[in-house]
Design a protein around this motif. Structure first.
Motif, PDB file in Angstrom:
ATOM      1  N   TYR A  22       0.914  -0.946  -0.122  1.00 39.89           N
ATOM      2  CA  TYR A  22       0.155   0.137  -0.194  1.00 39.89           C
ATOM      3  C   TYR A  22       0.907   1.045  -0.038  1.00 39.89           C
ATOM      4  CZ  TYR A  22      -3.683  -3.069   1.488  1.00 39.89           C
ATOM      5  OH  TYR A  22      -4.899  -4.042   1.775  1.00 39.89           O
ATOM      6  N   ASP A  23       0.713   1.933  -0.955  1.00 43.48           N
ATOM      7  CA  ASP A  23       1.533   3.421  -1.016  1.00 43.48           C
ATOM      8  C   ASP A  23       0.516   4.646  -1.007  1.00 43.48           C
ATOM      9  OD1 ASP A  23       4.255   2.487  -1.405  1.00 43.48           O
ATOM     10  OD2 ASP A  23       3.593   1.690  -3.341  1.00 43.48           O
ATOM     11  N   ASP A  24       0.839   5.642  -0.204  1.00 48.63           N
ATOM     12  CA  ASP A  24       0.135   6.752  -0.193  1.00 48.63           C
ATOM     13  C   ASP A  24      -1.215   6.676  -0.160  1.00 48.63           C
ATOM     14  OD1 ASP A  24       2.655   8.369  -0.712  1.00 48.63           O
ATOM     15  OD2 ASP A  24       2.308   7.440  -2.716  1.00 48.63           O
ATOM     16  N   ARG A  25      -1.702   5.717   0.981  1.00 48.91           N
ATOM     17  CA  ARG A  25      -3.187   5.482   1.156  1.00 48.91           C
ATOM     18  C   ARG A  25      -3.507   6.007   2.478  1.00 48.91           C
ATOM     19  NH1 ARG A  25      -5.388   0.606  -0.657  1.00 48.91           N
ATOM     20  NH2 ARG A  25      -7.066   0.945   0.353  1.00 48.91           N
ATOM     21  N   VAL A  26      -4.971   6.271   2.475  1.00 46.60           N
ATOM     22  CA  VAL A  26      -5.366   6.758   3.681  1.00 46.60           C
ATOM     23  C   VAL A  26      -6.547   5.651   4.074  1.00 46.60           C
ATOM     24  CG1 VAL A  26      -6.940   8.482   4.885  1.00 46.60           C
ATOM     25  CG2 VAL A  26      -5.206   9.072   3.136  1.00 46.60           C
ATOM     26  N   PHE A  27      -6.339   5.210   5.430  1.00 44.87           N
ATOM     27  CA  PHE A  27      -7.299   4.441   5.966  1.00 44.87           C
ATOM     28  C   PHE A  27      -8.067   5.073   7.039  1.00 44.87           C
ATOM     29  CE2 PHE A  27      -3.655   1.875   4.217  1.00 44.87           C
ATOM     30  CZ  PHE A  27      -4.177   0.894   3.584  1.00 44.87           C
TER      31      PHE A  27
ATOM     32  N   PHE B 181       3.242  -0.779   4.053  1.00 44.45           N
ATOM     33  CA  PHE B 181       2.775   0.215   3.984  1.00 44.45           C
ATOM     34  C   PHE B 181       3.843   1.413   3.909  1.00 44.45           C
ATOM     35  CE2 PHE B 181       0.360  -2.677   6.583  1.00 44.45           C
ATOM     36  CZ  PHE B 181      -0.922  -2.494   6.055  1.00 44.45           C
ATOM     37  N   ASN B 182       3.631   2.097   2.740  1.00 45.42           N
ATOM     38  CA  ASN B 182       4.493   3.358   2.760  1.00 45.42           C
ATOM     39  C   ASN B 182       3.627   4.527   2.658  1.00 45.42           C
ATOM     40  OD1 ASN B 182       7.072   4.537   2.097  1.00 45.42           O
ATOM     41  ND2 ASN B 182       6.555   4.616  -0.063  1.00 45.42           N
ATOM     42  N   ASN B 183       4.087   5.572   3.184  1.00 43.76           N
ATOM     43  CA  ASN B 183       3.498   6.966   3.165  1.00 43.76           C
ATOM     44  C   ASN B 183       1.983   6.869   3.469  1.00 43.76           C
ATOM     45  OD1 ASN B 183       5.963   8.553   2.745  1.00 43.76           O
ATOM     46  ND2 ASN B 183       5.724   7.837   0.623  1.00 43.76           N
ATOM     47  N   CYS B 184       1.597   6.189   4.420  1.00 45.58           N
ATOM     48  CA  CYS B 184       0.231   5.661   4.675  1.00 45.58           C
ATOM     49  C   CYS B 184      -0.568   6.467   6.002  1.00 45.58           C
ATOM     50  CB  CYS B 184      -0.149   4.114   4.751  1.00 45.58           C
ATOM     51  SG  CYS B 184       0.020   3.308   3.328  1.00 45.58           S
TER      52      CYS B 184
ATOM     53  N   PHE C 248      -3.274   6.420   8.782  1.00 47.10           N
ATOM     54  CA  PHE C 248      -4.377   5.821   9.392  1.00 47.10           C
ATOM     55  C   PHE C 248      -5.222   6.337  10.518  1.00 47.10           C
ATOM     56  CE2 PHE C 248      -0.716   2.849   8.526  1.00 47.10           C
ATOM     57  CZ  PHE C 248      -1.469   1.832   7.736  1.00 47.10           C
TER      58      PHE C 248
ATOM     59  N   CYS D 202       4.778   6.454   8.140  1.00 43.74           N
ATOM     60  CA  CYS D 202       3.236   6.360   8.407  1.00 43.74           C
ATOM     61  C   CYS D 202       2.888   7.191   9.423  1.00 43.74           C
ATOM     62  CB  CYS D 202       2.921   4.911   8.295  1.00 43.74           C
ATOM     63  SG  CYS D 202       3.344   3.999   6.845  1.00 43.74           S
TER      64      CYS D 202
END
Length: 192
Positions: free
Chosen positions: A8-13, A28-31, A33, A51
């Protein structure tokens, strides 16, 4: 059968238990949460890079062999989280407004770590390298410092700590005059 790695790159959860318990080998890279509930989730062999966790519950999360590189936890609950089992390579975690009661950092090298407005009751920093770390307005009641490296660390705004100067490396460590009793507790003397 080996589980395939997930990236997962540059994701918002946000506001979800997005990963089922037992998720492994995820990167997870640049995520970011936000308000996620990860209590007791197994992040074994996962890698987190650059993150941020905000408003998350990570109590008792399992970070066995997980990579934690440049991670910032804000407004989060990490009660009983064992960081000592995470990978040592590039380990870097910072905390703002977090509950880290009974968290474990045994033997972790986390130079320049920042703990701001955190509860660290009963946290274990035995043999940790906290050179240049900052504990700003942190409650360190019953926190364990044994053979810890606190060279040039700043505990001037920390409170309720008990640190034995004979059992820890405190070269140029900063304390407030009101915190001196935390260095003398083993001598059972009163500082007025």
């Amino acid at each position: 059968m080996a589980q395939d790695e997930i990236y997962y790159d540059d994701r918002v959860f946000s506001e979800a238990d997005i990963l089922e318990k037992g998720r492994r080998s995820t990167n997870f890279n640049n995520c970011f949460f936000k308000k996620c509930d990860f209590s007791e989730v197994d992040f074994r062999s996962c890698n987190f890079t650059n993150c941020e966790f905000d408003g998350c519950n990570l109590s008792m999360v399992k970070f066995n062999d997980a990579g934690l590189d440049n991670i910032h936890f804000k407004n989060s609950k990490l009660v009983g989280t064992d960081f000592s089992v995470a990978k040592d390579f590039l380990f870097s975690v910072n905390f703002t407004d977090c509950i880290l009661d009974y968290a474990t950092f045994v033997k972790k090298k986390n130079k320049k770590a920042k703990f701001v407005d955190c509860s660290l009751k009963g946290a274990d920093f035995s043999e940790a390298d906290l050179t240049l770390a900052v504990f700003k307005r942190c409650n360190l009641s019953a926190a364990v410092f044994m053979r810890s490296i606190l060279v040039q660390a700043n505990l001037s705004e920390a409170h309720n700590f008990g640190i034995d100067p004979e059992q820890n490396n405190l070269k140029k460590t900063v304390f407030s005059s009101s915190g001196l009793s935390g260095l003398l507790h083993k001598y059972d003397i009163v500082v007025a």
